[in-house]
Design a protein around this motif. Sequence first.
Motif, PDB file in Angstrom:
ATOM      1  N   LEU A  38      15.168  59.907  14.294  1.00 33.40           N
ATOM      2  CA  LEU A  38      15.924  60.668  13.298  1.00 33.40           C
ATOM      3  C   LEU A  38      14.999  61.382  12.309  1.00 33.40           C
ATOM      4  O   LEU A  38      15.210  62.548  11.965  1.00 33.40           O
ATOM      5  CB  LEU A  38      16.879  59.747  12.541  1.00 33.40           C
ATOM      6  N   GLU A  41      13.152  64.382  13.969  1.00 32.17           N
ATOM      7  CA  GLU A  41      14.048  65.536  14.145  1.00 32.17           C
ATOM      8  C   GLU A  41      14.238  66.290  12.831  1.00 32.17           C
ATOM      9  O   GLU A  41      14.167  67.514  12.784  1.00 32.17           O
ATOM     10  CB  GLU A  41      15.411  65.085  14.673  1.00 32.17           C
ATOM     11  N   LYS A  42      14.473  65.544  11.766  1.00 29.43           N
ATOM     12  CA  LYS A  42      14.662  66.156  10.447  1.00 29.43           C
ATOM     13  C   LYS A  42      13.380  66.856   9.986  1.00 29.43           C
ATOM     14  O   LYS A  42      13.431  67.969   9.456  1.00 29.43           O
ATOM     15  CB  LYS A  42      15.075  65.071   9.447  1.00 29.43           C
ATOM     16  N   SER A  45      12.894  70.266  11.660  1.00 29.01           N
ATOM     17  CA  SER A  45      13.686  71.346  11.069  1.00 29.01           C
ATOM     18  C   SER A  45      13.121  71.771   9.713  1.00 29.01           C
ATOM     19  O   SER A  45      13.138  72.954   9.365  1.00 29.01           O
ATOM     20  CB  SER A  45      15.149  70.928  10.928  1.00 29.01           C
ATOM     21  N   ASP A  73      15.555  67.956   1.412  1.00 25.28           N
ATOM     22  CA  ASP A  73      15.432  67.401   2.755  1.00 25.28           C
ATOM     23  C   ASP A  73      14.305  66.375   2.841  1.00 25.28           C
ATOM     24  O   ASP A  73      14.443  65.348   3.513  1.00 25.28           O
ATOM     25  CB  ASP A  73      15.204  68.513   3.779  1.00 25.28           C
ATOM     26  N   GLU A  76      15.534  63.182   1.491  1.00 27.33           N
ATOM     27  CA  GLU A  76      16.394  62.495   2.457  1.00 27.33           C
ATOM     28  C   GLU A  76      15.557  61.755   3.494  1.00 27.33           C
ATOM     29  O   GLU A  76      15.879  60.626   3.868  1.00 27.33           O
ATOM     30  CB  GLU A  76      17.303  63.501   3.162  1.00 27.33           C
ATOM     31  N   VAL A  77      14.490  62.375   3.962  1.00 30.39           N
ATOM     32  CA  VAL A  77      13.622  61.726   4.944  1.00 30.39           C
ATOM     33  C   VAL A  77      12.942  60.514   4.320  1.00 30.39           C
ATOM     34  O   VAL A  77      12.799  59.477   4.974  1.00 30.39           O
ATOM     35  CB  VAL A  77      12.585  62.727   5.503  1.00 30.39           C
TER      36      VAL A  77
END
Length: 97
Positions: A38, A41-42, A45, A73, A76-77
Amino acid sequence: MWLIDRVFGFQRKIRKLRKKWDRLREKALKKKEPIRHLALEKLDSIENHLRILEEQRLSRRDRARLSKEIEIDLAEVTGLLESKPEELGSPEYQTKG
């Protein structure tokens, strides 16, 4: 004047974002599978957005918007990397124990 721009300018912010992205990627590669997948992938992007910020000439508003999205973002990671697989909530990513 160019020294002040270099130290306090927008390019410095971009370098700091790239450095933070780099460190989070290193941490993600050390994690185990559901979180690793996950996070990577983040981060992929996010890298596309970073590349746009580094390579294209954007208006001040677009640069600010894009850099703020990248900061959010990356946060969030960071939260994802600090979580445990059981906390992800999705049954397909939960480990059986």
